[in-house]
Design a protein around this motif. Structure first.
Motif, PDB file in Angstrom:
ATOM      1  N   ASN A   2     114.692  40.326  23.567  1.00 13.56           N
ATOM      2  CA  ASN A   2     115.432  39.089  23.746  1.00 13.56           C
ATOM      3  C   ASN A   2     115.560  38.313  22.441  1.00 13.56           C
ATOM      4  OD1 ASN A   2     115.882  39.574  26.404  1.00 13.56           O
ATOM      5  ND2 ASN A   2     114.198  38.291  27.128  1.00 13.56           N
ATOM      6  N   PHE A  52     122.872  39.506  28.310  1.00 15.58           N
ATOM      7  CA  PHE A  52     121.786  40.485  28.336  1.00 15.58           C
ATOM      8  C   PHE A  52     120.436  39.850  28.015  1.00 15.58           C
ATOM      9  CE2 PHE A  52     125.381  43.432  27.595  1.00 15.58           C
ATOM     10  CZ  PHE A  52     125.241  44.153  28.769  1.00 15.58           C
ATOM     11  N   GLU A  55     119.611  37.655  31.076  1.00 17.97           N
ATOM     12  CA  GLU A  55     119.798  38.394  32.332  1.00 17.97           C
ATOM     13  C   GLU A  55     120.655  37.597  33.320  1.00 17.97           C
ATOM     14  OE1 GLU A  55     115.971  39.570  33.708  1.00 17.97           O
ATOM     15  OE2 GLU A  55     115.562  40.766  31.922  1.00 17.97           O
ATOM     16  N   LEU A  56     121.805  37.115  32.837  1.00 17.25           N
ATOM     17  CA  LEU A  56     122.757  36.369  33.648  1.00 17.25           C
ATOM     18  C   LEU A  56     124.066  37.160  33.723  1.00 17.25           C
ATOM     19  CD1 LEU A  56     122.265  32.752  32.277  1.00 17.25           C
ATOM     20  CD2 LEU A  56     121.561  33.635  34.494  1.00 17.25           C
ATOM     21  N   PRO A  57     124.268  37.922  34.778  1.00 14.32           N
ATOM     22  CA  PRO A  57     125.490  38.727  34.856  1.00 14.32           C
ATOM     23  C   PRO A  57     126.762  37.895  34.994  1.00 14.32           C
ATOM     24  CG  PRO A  57     124.185  38.969  36.848  1.00 14.32           C
ATOM     25  CD  PRO A  57     123.372  38.151  35.891  1.00 14.32           C
TER      26      PRO A  57
END
Length: 86
Positions: A2, A52, A55-57
């Protein structure tokens, strides 16, 4: 991992500031339009990296809409000026 994504997003943000300088100093309309394309492309890349990293699509959908808007803006510019390069 990250940290790498966030570092790259910060690097892209710095590139946006370089493009902003070209918008103000660009001698022709084509230079300014290419800077706007740089904004669109860089913003999409930043959104993908942040999607990414966090982690937020949903950011992937926002990036896709931004790509479509940048394409429409380019077409509108070309149709409005007649030619991209004069």
């Amino acid at each position: 991992m990250n940290t790498w994504f966030l570092t790259m997003a910060l690097f892209l943000l710095l590139n946006l500031f370089a493009g902003l300088l070209r918008v103000f100093r660009g001698p022709t309309h084509a230079d300014r339009m290419l800077s706007v394309e740089l904004f669109g492309t860089t913003t999409v890349a930043m959104l993908l990296l942040l999607a990414f990293a966090m982690e937020l699509p949903a950011l992937l959908d926002v990036a896709m809409v931004l790509v479509l808007l940048a394409t429409v803006a380019t077409v509108a510019f070309v149709r409005g000026t007649g030619k991209l390069f004069k």
